[in-house]
Design a protein around this motif. Structure first.
Motif, PDB file in Angstrom:
ATOM      1  N   TYR A   1      16.971 -14.127  17.897  1.00 17.31           N
ATOM      2  CA  TYR A   1      15.609 -14.382  18.373  1.00 17.31           C
ATOM      3  C   TYR A   1      15.304 -15.885  18.339  1.00 17.31           C
ATOM      4  O   TYR A   1      14.757 -16.446  19.295  1.00 17.31           O
ATOM      5  CB  TYR A   1      14.601 -13.626  17.508  1.00 17.31           C
TER       6      TYR A   1
ATOM      7  N   GLN B   1      14.752 -21.033  25.439  1.00 20.66           N
ATOM      8  CA  GLN B   1      13.615 -20.867  26.346  1.00 20.66           C
ATOM      9  C   GLN B   1      12.703 -22.089  26.318  1.00 20.66           C
ATOM     10  O   GLN B   1      12.277 -22.587  27.358  1.00 20.66           O
ATOM     11  CB  GLN B   1      12.832 -19.611  25.951  1.00 20.66           C
TER      12      GLN B   1
ATOM     13  N   GLN C   1       4.460 -15.655  24.547  1.00 18.72           N
ATOM     14  CA  GLN C   1       5.096 -14.892  25.624  1.00 18.72           C
ATOM     15  C   GLN C   1       6.267 -14.033  25.150  1.00 18.72           C
ATOM     16  O   GLN C   1       6.680 -13.109  25.851  1.00 18.72           O
ATOM     17  CB  GLN C   1       5.578 -15.866  26.708  1.00 18.72           C
ATOM     18  N   ASN C   2       6.793 -14.335  23.956  1.00 17.43           N
ATOM     19  CA  ASN C   2       7.910 -13.549  23.420  1.00 17.43           C
ATOM     20  C   ASN C   2       7.458 -12.525  22.386  1.00 17.43           C
ATOM     21  O   ASN C   2       8.253 -12.043  21.582  1.00 17.43           O
ATOM     22  CB  ASN C   2       8.942 -14.492  22.772  1.00 17.43           C
TER      23      ASN C   2
ATOM     24  N   VAL D   1      14.458 -18.240  21.607  1.00 13.58           N
ATOM     25  CA  VAL D   1      13.219 -19.023  21.714  1.00 13.58           C
ATOM     26  C   VAL D   1      13.541 -20.505  21.903  1.00 13.58           C
ATOM     27  O   VAL D   1      12.903 -21.195  22.704  1.00 13.58           O
ATOM     28  CB  VAL D   1      12.337 -18.821  20.463  1.00 13.58           C
TER      29      VAL D   1
ATOM     30  N   ILE E   1       9.399  -9.166  22.101  1.00 12.34           N
ATOM     31  CA  ILE E   1      10.731  -9.293  21.495  1.00 12.34           C
ATOM     32  C   ILE E   1      10.602  -9.452  19.987  1.00 12.34           C
ATOM     33  O   ILE E   1      11.340  -8.829  19.213  1.00 12.34           O
ATOM     34  CB  ILE E   1      11.482 -10.499  22.096  1.00 12.34           C
TER      35      ILE E   1
END
Length: 442
Positions: A192, A199, A141-142, A196, A145
């Motif tokens: 990043y 998240q 889903q990332n 993550v 990015i």
């Protein structure tokens, strides 16, 4: 020496091709590998070998990878795999250049070829070690990015490579710029990684919360069954005395007294909302279907929305052709719509009894499954065709995707039939799956 340098350049292209396919996971015919190799030799190898401008040849290589394979997977995966190959080429090229200039061996072709071979081996090891992880990062889903971070790293590496191409030796400016880019790159990767991590932590907490909620619902359902069993035992214990009392009253001609006693007992013992909370749910033996229904009935009970659930026969199996999760989605969406509409109706009428939800589940044969949910509605002029369109909604700040998603699920199964009816202040959703009927028709 010229031949060795040419061979090393060819090996670089082969390693780049292998790295791209290793990261992206694309599988193609062997003949296409050879065709791609020849194209990269002429289009990329010439630029890199004659002019030695690595960031331009890498950029061209990424473009060719994207143009050739964009139809084989997600854009982020294809583009990201090419960029990773380009970044690795640039990084190893920069490291080699710095070592050569610091040691003053930049004029020694033998040493340069040796370093080139070492960087090839390191690149193969690196891609083999982390290729699958890169693929995951470019598919989750990332992915957008992560792709942005890769683009930033490539542009930064290309800038450093360009500076070393202009300067014949390492100057304070090139050194400062190199350190600055390294720090910025580490910072971007760190941000990043932290994002993550946070998240995933939030996602884990949410999953744990959902598990705890489902556990509470199942515990509540178990308590309900125990209470029902206790009440049944109490009723069995008392019913003889009750019947004897009613019998005496009846023999004495006190019919009105008999009726009053029956009404009072029924009202206090047999008509409790708590006892009807999960009525008939025990007839459903498919865990996922039972779980979603328990969850939604609990939600309606806690919101004081009047409802009735009916499942008279045991549901043990679903039709083989139907994905269980698709039915869970359909049941969840329709329950949510009924709950939202009931809440809105109660808010408008200011009466809890203005809302009502009726649910039915039925399955008589293994290839058959029926599900119906009816609820009272506010607006009786809604078009049943319009409500199935993507984006249509009567609710504020709502995307209106529920019934459109159901329509997409229905299109997957020829044996599934769904109908919508609006009549006399009720919205009726009815679904039937009959694979046996479909087989006979075939």
């Amino acid at each position: 020496m010229f031949l060795l340098a040419l061979c090393l350049n060819i090996f670089y292209i082969l390693v780049d091709i292998w790295s791209f396919f290793r990261i992206s996971g694309i599988k193609i015919k062997v003949g296409f590998y050879f065709y791609l190799f020849l194209l990269l030799i002429f289009a990329v190898g010439v630029i890199d070998f004659i002019w030695n401008i690595s960031f331009i040849s890498d950029a061209l290589e990424m473009i060719l990878f994207y143009l050739f394979f964009k139809k084989y997977g997600d854009i982020e995966l294809i583009l990201g795999s090419g960029i990773i190959v380009g970044i690795l080429d640039l990084i190893f090229s920069i490291i080699t250049t710095i070592i050569m200039k610091v040691t003053m061996l930049n004029s020694n072709l033998n040493v340069e070829l040796a370093f080139g071979l070492i960087t090839l081996i390191l690149m193969v090891f690196f891609v083999k070690r982390f290729g699958n992880k890169f693929k995951i990062y470019l598919s989750n889903q990332n992915k957008n990015i992560f792709l942005g971070v890769l683009i930033y790293l490539y542009v930064s590496s290309a800038g450093v490579s360009f500076l070393y191409l202009l300067d014949k030796r390492i100057t304070p400016f090139t050194l400062f710029f190199t350190i600055f880019v390294i720090v910025q790159s580490v910072f971007a990767i760190g941000v990043y990684g932290e994002m993550v991590y946070v998240q995933n932590k939030l996602l884990t907490q949410r999953k744990q919360q959902e598990i705890r909620q489902k556990q509470r619902q199942l515990e509540e359902y178990a308590d309900y069954l125990e209470k029902s069993e206790d009440d049944l035992r109490a009723f069995r214990h008392d019913y003889k005395n009750i019947l004897n009392s009613l019998k005496v009253s009846a023999q004495e001609g006190n019919v009105q007294e008999v009726i009053q006693k029956l009404d009072k007992y029924t009202e206090t013992n047999l008509n409790s909302d708590a006892l009807l909370k999960y009525k008939d749910v025990n007839h459903i033996h498919i865990k996922s279907i039972k779980s979603i229904i328990i969850s939604k009935l609990t939600e309606m009970y806690n919101l004081n929305i009047p409802y009735n659930f009916e499942c008279r026969s045991g549901v043990y199996n679903l039709p083989n052709e139907i994905d269980e999760l698709d039915l869970v989605r359909i049941i969840g969406i329709t329950f949510d719509n009924a709950i939202e509409e009931s809440e809105a109706l109660v808010a408008e009428k200011h009466k809890i009894r203005s809302a009502d939800v009726q649910i039915m589940v039925y399955s008589d044969e293994p290839g058959e499954f029926e599900y119906e949910i009816r609820n009272k509605i506010q607006n009786q002029k809604i078009s049943t065709t319009q409500i199935q369109q993507r984006g249509f909604t009567t609710k504020k700040n709502h995307k209106g995707l529920g019934l459109a998603n159901i329509k997409e699920i229905e299109n997957k199964y020829p044996d599934m039939s769904i109908s919508y009816t609006i009549q006399d202040g009720w919205f009726d959703f009815y679904m039937v799956i009959d694979t046996e009927d479909g087989e006979k028709d075939g």
